[in-house]
Scaffold this motif. Structure first.
Motif, PDB file in Angstrom:
ATOM      1  N   LYS A   1      -4.345 106.239  -2.528  1.00  0.00           N
ATOM      2  CA  LYS A   1      -5.348 105.219  -2.935  1.00  0.00           C
ATOM      3  C   LYS A   1      -4.358 103.923  -3.323  1.00  0.00           C
TER       4      LYS A   1
ATOM      5  N   THR B   1      -6.639  97.583  -4.163  1.00  0.00           N
ATOM      6  CA  THR B   1      -8.342  97.483  -3.828  1.00  0.00           C
ATOM      7  C   THR B   1      -9.077  98.874  -4.357  1.00  0.00           C
TER       8      THR B   1
ATOM      9  N   LYS C   1      -9.374 101.485  -2.668  1.00  0.00           N
ATOM     10  CA  LYS C   1      -9.899 102.260  -1.946  1.00  0.00           C
ATOM     11  C   LYS C   1      -8.669 103.375  -1.320  1.00  0.00           C
TER      12      LYS C   1
END
Length: 533
Positions: A25, A29, A31
């Motif tokens: 990850k 961000t 993400k």
């Protein structure tokens, strides 16, 4: 550009295990970046079996072959180019400049070990020739040198994806000493781990090394690490991480039917002591520089200064608080580190004996970009509560204010093992500094004068280790030339004919080594006074 296949690498084969899925990850961000499958017992068994087979061949490779192999690994890492830097930056958030420097350090480590191996002196060859007619008992021919241990398990660290990663110092030093390596890749940067495997695969092919000399198991489970340490093929462990993780591996290794050494680098608060005259003449400047050291890398260095011991100075405290408050917040490497930091700061600042000097509101969202924090407590409270010595991993330091110089010495006597300890002093502080330095060397691996611990020079004179709990083996270092000695042991050969001896111990000294012969260092050849008949 290398095409990532999101697999583990086991002895030349790319494997997708059937176990649970995990993702890297982005710290920036939040993400997901890449999806990998965790290895299980089947993959571990395959890597261990291949490493055991490879050891028989790799351990007898010449020093020139191993040296060329290490140099080739460095070349292949560099050939990955910007892809390696960008992948590591995406998974760690450390930035391209930091990753560029860390790549240089990683390749420099490999080449430094390659030079050491090529020179051959690291084996510490020692020869005592026979005296067959010695009375009352003949003296046998005895020759000794260092030999590799066997397959080594290495655990990559989160805070240095290159220098302490899949092909970091532990892997490089274990390979240099003649051992196959099985890496448990850190789950925070699996794509970075995979790219290193591509470099190793190319180097193994180019140098015609046994395939099992290197494997890398991707995985996010604690069980995989424990099983790796338990495996009977594994003969030593290299680990960089938390005290809890390192101690768990130490306990597992000790409970095996045949215990093995664990070379673990763990927690350290790296205390800094500021002597009286240094504080009065340049306390503010020391405080400002200290703040920069604490905030460096968002405090995620094993040498970050987590405790500062003084006799109290308001200007110094203000300088530290101002420097930390004005330094932009940095990124933490992963959620585990962030959650642990927020939890620890909330617990310690709830205490009546600890004051937060540059206090800001701390929320659960600060797990990725925490504030830079300076705390303060009294020496009296610090001395009676060992929990105040515990490391908070991140940009946090604690000022311990003493009533006088004698109490400062009492604080110095209270410390457990640390990687570093520092004294700031002037010529007028000579008596106080001497008293402190005598104590600091008892609990620290590296003692620093008028400097700061962040930044570890990679050179033969470096010592990166310390008494427990800083590391599991105070007499060893994980940085520098002697790091490879962790993964070797002395073997003595008594009465062997010259034809059976390793090259480093043969009479004609074919490697042209500087050896200790009958107590004297020499490169001379030895007359065959003893044939073993």
């Amino acid at each position: 550009m290398v095409k990532l296949n999101q697999k583990s690498y086991i002895a030349g084969s790319w494997i997708i295990p059937s176990s649970e899925v995990f993702q890297s990850k982005s710290p920036v961000t939040g993400k997901a970046l890449a999806t990998y499958n965790s290895c299980g017992l089947a993959e571990l068994e395959a890597a261990a079996s291949a490493a055991q087979t490879a050891f028989a061949e790799y351990r007898v490779c010449s020093h020139i072959q191993i040296s060329e192999f290490l140099n080739t690994i460095a070349e292949e890492i560099e050939s990955l180019g910007d892809q390696l830097l960008e992948t590591a930056d995406a998974e760690s958030g450390l930035g391209i400049p930091r990753m560029t420097g860390e790549r240089a350090r990683t390749c420099g480590q490999l080449r430094a070990f390659a030079d050491i191996v090529a020179q051959g002196q690291w084996v510490q060859a020692s020869i005592d020739t026979a005296i067959p007619d010695r009375k009352p008992v003949p003296k046998p021919d005895l020759r000794r040198m260092m030999r590799p241990l066997g397959p080594v398990a290495v655990f990559g660290a989160s805070n240095f994806p290159f220098a302490y990663g899949s092909v970091g110092g532990d892997t490089a030093s274990a390979l240099a000493a003649g051992n196959p390596v099985i890496v448990k890749g850190h789950p925070s940067h699996p794509a970075t781990n995979e790219l290193f495997c591509h470099a190793l695969d190319a180097a193994i092919t180019r140098c015609n090394m046994p395939r099992g000399v290197f494997s890398m198991l991707q995985g996010a489970t604690h069980e995989l690490g424990g099983e790796l340490v338990k495996h009977p093929v594994v003969q030593a462990v290299g680990f960089t991480g938390s005290l809890g993780g390192g101690r768990a591996f130490m306990d597992i290794a000790a409970s095996r039917p045949t215990p093995i050494p664990v070379f673990a680098e763990m927690g350290s608060v790296n205390p800094i002591f500021v002597a009286t005259d240094a504080m009065s003449t340049r306390g503010e400047a020391i405080g400002t520089t200290l703040a920069a050291s604490v905030a460096m890398g968002t405090g995620q260095f094993c040498t970050s200064p987590g405790v500062v011991v003084t006799t109290g100075n308001a200007d110094f405290n203000t300088a530290v608080a101002k420097g930390l408050s004005e330094t932009p917040r940095g990124l933490l490497l992963n959620d585990n580190i962030g959650n642990a930091l927020v939890r620890a700061v909330k617990e310690i600042t709830a205490r009546s004996d600890v004051k937060w000097l540059n206090q800001v509101e701390l929320s659960d969202s600060d797990t990725s970009t925490p504030p830079n924090i300076v705390l303060k407590t009294s020496a009296q409270d610090f001395l009676v509560d060992k929990t105040l010595q515990e490391e908070i991993f991140g940009p946090v330091t604690m000022i311990v204010e003493c009533d006088n110089e004698q109490q400062m010495l009492q604080v110095a006597d209270s410390f457990e093992g640390n990687l570093t300890a520092t004294v700031h002093a002037t010529d007028k502080d000579k008596t106080q500094a001497n008293a402190l330095l005598e104590r600091l060397e008892q609990f620290a691996g590296r003692v620093i004068y008028n400097g700061f611990p962040t930044g570890v020079e990679v050179c033969p004179s470096q010592q990166h280790g310390g008494p427990y709990p800083a590391s599991s083996a105070a007499s060893t270092t994980s940085v520098g030339a002697d790091a490879m000695l962790r993964f070797a042991r002395f073997v003595a050969y008594q009465g062997l004919p010259d034809a059976y001896l390793p090259s480093a111990l043969k009479n004609d000294n074919p490697l042209n080594l500087l050896r200790k012969v009958n107590g004297e260092l020499t490169q001379s050849k030895i007359l065959p006074v003893y044939t073993g008949v």
